[in-house]
Design an enzyme around this catalytic site. Structure first.
Site, mmCIF file in Angstrom:
data_model
loop_
_atom_site.group_PDB
_atom_site.id
_atom_site.type_symbol
_atom_site.label_atom_id
_atom_site.label_comp_id
_atom_site.label_asym_id
_atom_site.label_seq_id
_atom_site.Cartn_x
_atom_site.Cartn_y
_atom_site.Cartn_z
ATOM 1 N N ASP A 67 -10.374 5.588 20.949
ATOM 2 C CA ASP A 67 -10.944 4.260 20.732
ATOM 3 C C ASP A 67 -11.277 3.557 22.044
ATOM 4 O O ASP A 67 -10.902 4.016 23.120
ATOM 5 C CB ASP A 67 -9.988 3.405 19.880
ATOM 6 C CG ASP A 67 -8.535 3.502 20.337
ATOM 7 O OD1 ASP A 67 -8.293 3.956 21.471
ATOM 8 O OD2 ASP A 67 -7.641 3.126 19.562
ATOM 9 N N ASP A 136 1.615 -2.602 13.609
ATOM 10 C CA ASP A 136 1.194 -2.749 12.207
ATOM 11 C C ASP A 136 0.926 -1.394 11.549
ATOM 12 O O ASP A 136 0.341 -1.329 10.475
ATOM 13 C CB ASP A 136 -0.052 -3.648 12.121
ATOM 14 C CG ASP A 136 -1.247 -3.089 12.891
ATOM 15 O OD1 ASP A 136 -1.160 -1.960 13.409
ATOM 16 O OD2 ASP A 136 -2.274 -3.787 12.972
ATOM 17 N N HIS A 138 -0.945 1.066 12.740
ATOM 18 C CA HIS A 138 -2.248 1.689 12.969
ATOM 19 C C HIS A 138 -2.149 2.955 13.816
ATOM 20 O O HIS A 138 -1.271 3.076 14.666
ATOM 21 C CB HIS A 138 -3.264 0.697 13.571
ATOM 22 C CG HIS A 138 -2.992 0.232 14.969
ATOM 23 N ND1 HIS A 138 -3.326 -1.020 15.422
ATOM 24 C CD2 HIS A 138 -2.442 0.862 16.038
ATOM 25 C CE1 HIS A 138 -3.004 -1.147 16.696
ATOM 26 N NE2 HIS A 138 -2.460 -0.017 17.089
ATOM 27 N N GLU A 143 -6.673 -0.304 11.463
ATOM 28 C CA GLU A 143 -5.786 -1.386 11.062
ATOM 29 C C GLU A 143 -5.483 -1.299 9.566
ATOM 30 O O GLU A 143 -6.167 -0.568 8.832
ATOM 31 C CB GLU A 143 -6.458 -2.727 11.384
ATOM 32 C CG GLU A 143 -6.801 -2.914 12.865
ATOM 33 C CD GLU A 143 -5.592 -3.185 13.749
ATOM 34 O OE1 GLU A 143 -4.506 -2.630 13.489
ATOM 35 O OE2 GLU A 143 -5.730 -3.945 14.724
HETATM 36 P P1 PGA Z 1 1.445 1.168 22.697
HETATM 37 O O1 PGA Z 1 0.255 1.038 21.664
HETATM 38 O O2 PGA Z 1 1.509 2.610 23.079
HETATM 39 O O3 PGA Z 1 1.028 0.308 23.876
HETATM 40 O O4 PGA Z 1 2.677 0.706 22.019
HETATM 41 C C1 PGA Z 1 0.203 1.938 20.600
HETATM 42 C C2 PGA Z 1 -0.962 1.640 19.681
HETATM 43 O O5 PGA Z 1 -1.288 0.468 19.489
HETATM 44 O O6 PGA Z 1 -1.533 2.595 19.137
#
Ligand code: PGA
Length: 266
Positions: A67, A136, A138, A143
């Site tokens: 992404d 959340d 994802h 999302e």
């Molecule tokens: P993080 O993010 O590794 O900074 O916890 C993970 C994500 O949002 O996929």
């Protein structure tokens, strides 16, 4: 799913990198699916070490990132392209032309997303995909409510994700509200998937994703449908797994049978 509860963040990174190393040794021209965020930094650190000290060769590899924020050019310090350059690409020998990160400044997002999907297909599909998980639930920026069959597209970020990301920007206005992301359907087509998570803040959502129902409200739960997923958590992120003892027992038994096949650093 194979669930590994690692002793520490560092061990989690070493174990994930070991699986990627095995993949590259087996198939030097592997297509690697890569993720950003704080979670995979340790994995990339170990891959860089393996490259420098043990000659792990990325010269035939192709990569696709999950992404990118909409509107951020690759030169922006908070863009995912910038992150990848800093944490991996500048330190290993992946040919620049074989690196793919969604382009946040694409003129036509729709056309770009279609092109990205086609590029993955032309490369032969993703051999191994590394994933983090959001608070959340994802995976990539899928999302809650994302179709479990979704493909690469534009996604509106949730309030929670925007808040989670705010720490990297100087003001709330600057925090991107949209992203281009591979879909859940795109991710599920990877031949192998490694999901990594660390820290107590991820404990609840990891239990939901792995042991809860499959639902578009927790898109990581869709991984339960995939035939080859390795989940690696540190102790804190694994603290709410109800069947943790069973997962440990399985690994103990497997180690007796096939010590070299389950991603353990020997
Ligand atoms: P993080 O993010 O590794 O900074 O916890 C993970 C994500 O949002 O996929």
């Amino acid at each position: 799913m194979e669930i590994i509860i690692a002793d520490s963040y560092e061990q989690m990174g070493v174990q994930a990198a070991t699986i990627i190393r095995q993949q590259l040794l087996r198939k030097p021209n592997s297509v690697l699916g890569l993720a950003t965020g704080s979670t995979p930094i340790g994995t990339y650190k170990e891959l860089i070490r393996l490259h420098r000290e043990e000659g792990l060769d990325f010269s035939q590899a192709t990569t696709f990132n999950l992404d990118e924020y909409l509107g951020l050019p690759p030169s922006h310090e908070q863009s995912y392209r910038y992150f990848m350059d800093e944490h991996l690409f500048n330190h290993v020998n992946i040919p620049k032309g074989k690196i793919h990160v969604p382009y946040g400044h694409a003129e036509s997002v729709l056309e770009f997303c279609e092109w990205y999907e086609n590029e993955i297909t032309h490369a032969g599909g993703i051999d191994i995909q590394i994933l983090g998980i959001g608070g959340d639930g994802h995976i990539a920026f899928n999302e809650p409510g994302s179709s479990l069959g979704s493909r690469t597209r534009l996604k509106t970020l949730t309030e929670q994700t925007i808040q989670d990301n705010a720490r990297f920007f100087t003001s709330m206005e600057e925090v991107p509200k949209f992203a281009i992301t591979m879909g859940v359907g795109t991710i599920l087509e990877a031949k192998k998937i490694i999901l990594i998570a660390n820290g107590a803040a991820k404990a609840e959502i990891m239990a939901e994703a792995i042991e809860g129902p499959i639902t578009s409200q927790v898109t990581a739960s869709a991984l339960q449908l995939h035939r080859d997923v390795v989940v690696i958590v540190d102790k804190e992120a694994g603290a709410k797994l109800k069947r943790a003892d069973y997962y440990r027992w399985i690994l103990e038994q497997k180690k007796k049978l096939v010590p070299k096949l389950i991603g353990y650093a020997s």
